[in-house]
Design an enzyme around this catalytic site. Structure first.
Site, PDB file in Angstrom:
ATOM      1  CE  LYS A 105      -6.204  -5.654 -31.148  1.00 44.89           C
ATOM      2  NZ  LYS A 105      -4.755  -5.614 -31.418  1.00 44.89           N
ATOM      3  CB  SER A 108      -3.830  -8.613 -29.484  1.00 44.32           C
ATOM      4  OG  SER A 108      -3.466  -8.233 -30.784  1.00 44.32           O
TER       5      SER A 108
END
Lengths: 433, 157
Positions: free
Chosen positions: B111, B74
Site C-alpha cells: 500500500k 488494491s
C-alpha cells in the site's frame, strides 16, 4: 591494543522464521532437527515455558498440552540465505572478520582506536535488524574468549542494548564473577567438571588462580591459554576458530535400531552430509570415522559405545568415496544383537582441495576426475532443486529382496512443518495483498 | 508523492550481487571482450565496458532486498497489478507516500504509506483503488513497515 567482537544471531533459526512471520514475534516458537526429530532452536518464550533443547517432537504436545507453540521443520536453505546476508553486512561494516559458524562471526577491530565501540556495536545491531530482520548480539573485548562472554551478556540482559563492551578491568572482573565456568569458551565439559570439583565455579574463580597452579593442575596448553585470555591477554590465533580440523554429523535415532542395513542407511546420510560440507569448504578428508552407541539411559540393556575409523590412501571429498569408507568403518565396529540409539560420522585431517597428495598405488586420475564431475553435478542439482533432490541409493536403502538386491527405499526425509523458501525460490516468495 | 527516483541515477559504483534464485547463473554474462588477436588492436577495445546488469545496477542493498508477488487489485491505479513482482528494500526508510510492504492481520500487504496524520496519533495504509478503504493504524508503536517497494516487475506477455 586490538579489540575483538563476536557477532551472534539470537536464536538464529527461530529469528529466520520470524522474518517472514512477524505474527510470531513474542510467541513461543521452536525449530525441529532434520527429519523432525527433536527441538534444535527455541525462541526466548519457548525457553521460558521450559522447553529444553533436544526435546523429541512427539513429547512436546505431551509435555505442553495447553500451550500454543509454533513448530517448524528446519529449513536450512532459508537459514543459509539469511545468515549469508548477515555475514555480508558484517563484512561491509567491519574492518576484518571471519565467520566462525553458521550464525556467528568474529570481527577484529583493527584501526578503530577513535571509534566508540559501544556505539559501533549498537549501530551494527540496528543495521542488521533493519536490513535482514534478524536480531544479533555483540560482545566486544580485548580477547576472543572475553568477547564471547560479553556476547552472552549482550544476549541475556536487555540493558546492554544488544552490545556489551568489556573495556576496563572493573567490567572484566564483574563479568567473570557472574559467569559459570562450564560456559567459558575453550573449557570443555570435562575440564568444567574437574574445575567444579576443585571448587572453581565461576570464570572469576578460574582467572584468579595463579599461572603455576593452572599449569600444575592441568598441564594443558589450551587450559592455560583460556586462563590467559580471561586475564586479558590475546592469544587465540585469528584464524583458529575458522580452521576446522574435523567435521562431524551425528544424531540420535527416533527409536532404537539393531539391524545393520538400517544403520547403514543412517550412516550413509551422515557421510553424505560430511562430504557435502567438505566440498563446500574445499577440503579433503584422509580419515573417515564412525561412532555408534547404545542408549545410556536404558541400563537394563547391554551397553556398547564404540568408534572405528578407516584411512583413505588418497584424501577425498567425494560422496561415493566417503560413503564407502564409512560403511567399512561401520562393518568393523558393528556388533549384532544390540539396540543402538545414536551414531555419527566424523571426517578428519583435512587438507586443502587444491594441491592433494596422491598415493600412486591407489590413485586413478581418470576416475578421480570423473568423481569430481559427478559430485559437482550432484551439488548443483541439490542446490538448484533443493537439498537431497538427488542422493546416493544407500541413503534411502531400506531392505533387499530374496536375491539380495536392494529394492526397498524409504520415503524422502520428513519435513512436515517446513516454511516456504521465501528467498531462494520464485514459487515461494511472499504474497502481497 | 515523494517516491524516490534517485535509484535510477546512482548506478555507477555498485557491486554485483548474487541472484537469489539458485536456478539462475550468478549474473547475466554478455561478454563483450573479444579475444586478443595479433595485428592491430580493434579501436572498440578502448571502449570496453561491462554490460548493463539489473542485479548489479538497480539493487542497491542486495542483503536487504526481498521479493514479493502481488495478489489482487488494491494497487491497480498505481500501475501495480495482480501477478507483478515487487522488489522490496528493507534498508530504505519509508516516507510519506512511499509504496511499502507491511504486515497486518497476519498477512503482507502492499500500500501507499500515509503519515499525514501521524501527529494526531494514527497513520494510514492507502490502497490505489476506490474499491478498497484505507487501513488506519492507531497504535503506531506496534506497527512496523516491513520494507519499501523500490520496483515492480510486470510480465506483459
Amino acid at each position: 591494543m586490538n579489540y575483538f567482537a563476536v557477532v551472534d544471531c539470537d536464536n538464529c533459526y527461530v529469528s529466520c522464521e520470524r522474518v517472514f512471520r512477524p505474527d510470531l514475534n513474542g510467541k513461543p516458537v521452536v525449530v525441529l532437527s532434520n527429519n523432525d526429530g527433536c527441538v534444535v532452536a527455541r525462541s526466548n518464550e519457548a525457553k521460558k515455558l521450559g522447553i529444553k533443547a533436544g526435546t523429541p517432537y512427539f513429547k512436546l504436545s505431551q509435555q505442553f498440552p495447553d500451550q500454543k507453540i509454533a513448530v517448524f521443520s528446519s529449513n536450512y536453505e532459508l537459514y543459509g540465505d539469511l545468515t549469508g546476508r548477515v555475514m555480508a553486512i558484517i563484512q561491509q561494516e567491519a574492518p576484518d572478520y571471519f565467520r566462525y559458524s553458521t550464525d556467528e562471526a568474529f570481527v577484529i577491530l583493527r584501526g578503530m582506536e577513535n571509534v566508540d565501540l559501544k556505539v559501533w556495536g549498537e549501530q551494527l545491531h540496528k543495521t542488521i535488524r533493519q536490513r535482514v530482520g534478524i536480531p544479533v548480539s555483540i560482545g566486544i573485548a580485548p580477547t576472543k574468549t572475553l568477547a564471547k562472554m560479553a556476547s552472552h551478556y549482550a544476549k541475556h540482559y536487555a540493558g546492554y542494548n544488544h552490545c556489551c563492551l568489556i573495556d576496563d578491568d572493573e567490567k572484566r572482573k564483574k563479568a567473570l564473577k557472574l559467569y559459570p565456568i562450564d560456559e567459558v569458551w575453550g573449557i570443555g565439559r570435562r575440564y568444567a567438571a574437574r574445575l567444579e570439583n576443585l571448587g572453581i565455579h565461576t570464570a572469576f574463580d578460574f582467572a584468579e588462580r595463579n599461572r603455576e597452579w593452572i599449569n600444575a593442575t592441568f598441564n594443558k596448553v589450551v587450559v592455560l591459554r583460556t586462563w590467559r585470555e580471561l586475564n586479558g591477554e590475546d592469544c587465540v590465533p585469528n584464524d583458529e576458530p575458522a580452521k576446522k580440523k574435523s567435521i562431524c554429523v551425528s544424531r540420535s535415532f527416533p527409536g532404537m535400531i539393531n539391524d545393520i542395513d538400517q544403520l547403514k542407511t543412517y550412516i550413509a546420510n551422515y557421510a553424505a552430509r560430511c562430504s557435502e560440507k567438505l566440498r563446500k569448504q574445499n577440503t579433503l578428508a584422509s580419515v573417515v570415522g564412525v561412532f555408534l552407541g547404545t542408549n545410556p539411559f536404558r541400563e537394563d540393556l547391554e551397553q556398547y559405545h564404540t568408534f572405528g575409523e578407516v584411512n583413505l590412501l588418497t584424501p577425498s571429498n567425494s560422496s561415493i568415496v566417503i560413503l564407502k569408507k564409512a560403511m567399512e568403518a561401520l562393518e568393523k565396529i558393528y556388533r549384532p544383537g544390540l539396540q543402538y540409539k545414536r551414531a555419527g560420522v566424523i571426517v578428519l585431517s583435512m587438507e586443502s582441495g587444491g594441491g592433494i597428495q596422491t598415493n600412486f598405488i591407489d590413485f586413478d586420475a581418470e576416475r578421480f576426475e570423473k568423481m569430481k564431475e559427478l559430485d559437482k553435478v550432484l551439488d548443483r542439482l541439490n542446490k538448484v532443486n533443493g537439498t537431497e533432490t538427488v542422493i546416493l541409493g544407500a541413503q534411502q536403502f531400506m531392505g533387499r529382496n530374496s536375491k539380495g538386491k536392494a529394492t526397498q527405499f524409504a520415503d524422502a526425509i520428513k519435513h512436515d512443518f517446513k516454511s516456504p523458501n521465501y528467498t531462494t525460490r520464485w514459487s515461494d516468495i511472499i504474497e502481497l495483498r | 508523492m515523494s517516491l524516490e527516483y534517485n535509484l535510477f541515477f546512482s548506478v555507477a559504483k555498485m557491486k554485483s550481487i548474487t541472484i537469489l534464485d539458485s536456478g539462475f547463473e550468478k549474473e547475466l554474462k554478455l561478454q563483450i571482450a573479444p579475444e586478443l588477436r595479433a595485428g592491430f588492436p580493434s579501436p572498440a577495445e578502448e571502449y570496453l565496458h561491462d554490460s548493463l546488469d539489473f542485479n548489479r545496477d538497480l539493487i542497491k542493498h542486495p542483503e536487504a532486498t526481498f521479493y514479493g508477488r502481488v495478489c489482487g487489485d488494491s494497487m491497480i491505479e498505481a500501475g501495480i497489478n495482480d501477478g507483478d513482482i515487487a522488489v522490496i528494500d528493507k534498508s530504505r526508510e519509508p516516507h510519506n507516500g512511499s509504496i511499502v510492504v507491511a504486515f497486518i492481520n497476519n498477512e503482507f500487504t502492499i500500500k501507499y504509506l500515509d503519515t499525514t496524520h501521524k501527529d494526531e496519533g494514527y497513520i494510514e495504509l492507502r490502497p490505489a483503488n476506490p474499491k478498497y478503504k484505507p487501513i488506519r493504524i492507531d497504535q503506531t508503536d506496534d506497527f512496523e513497515v516491513w520494507g519499501v517497494v523500490v520496483y515492480t516487475i510486470k510480465p506483459w506477455n
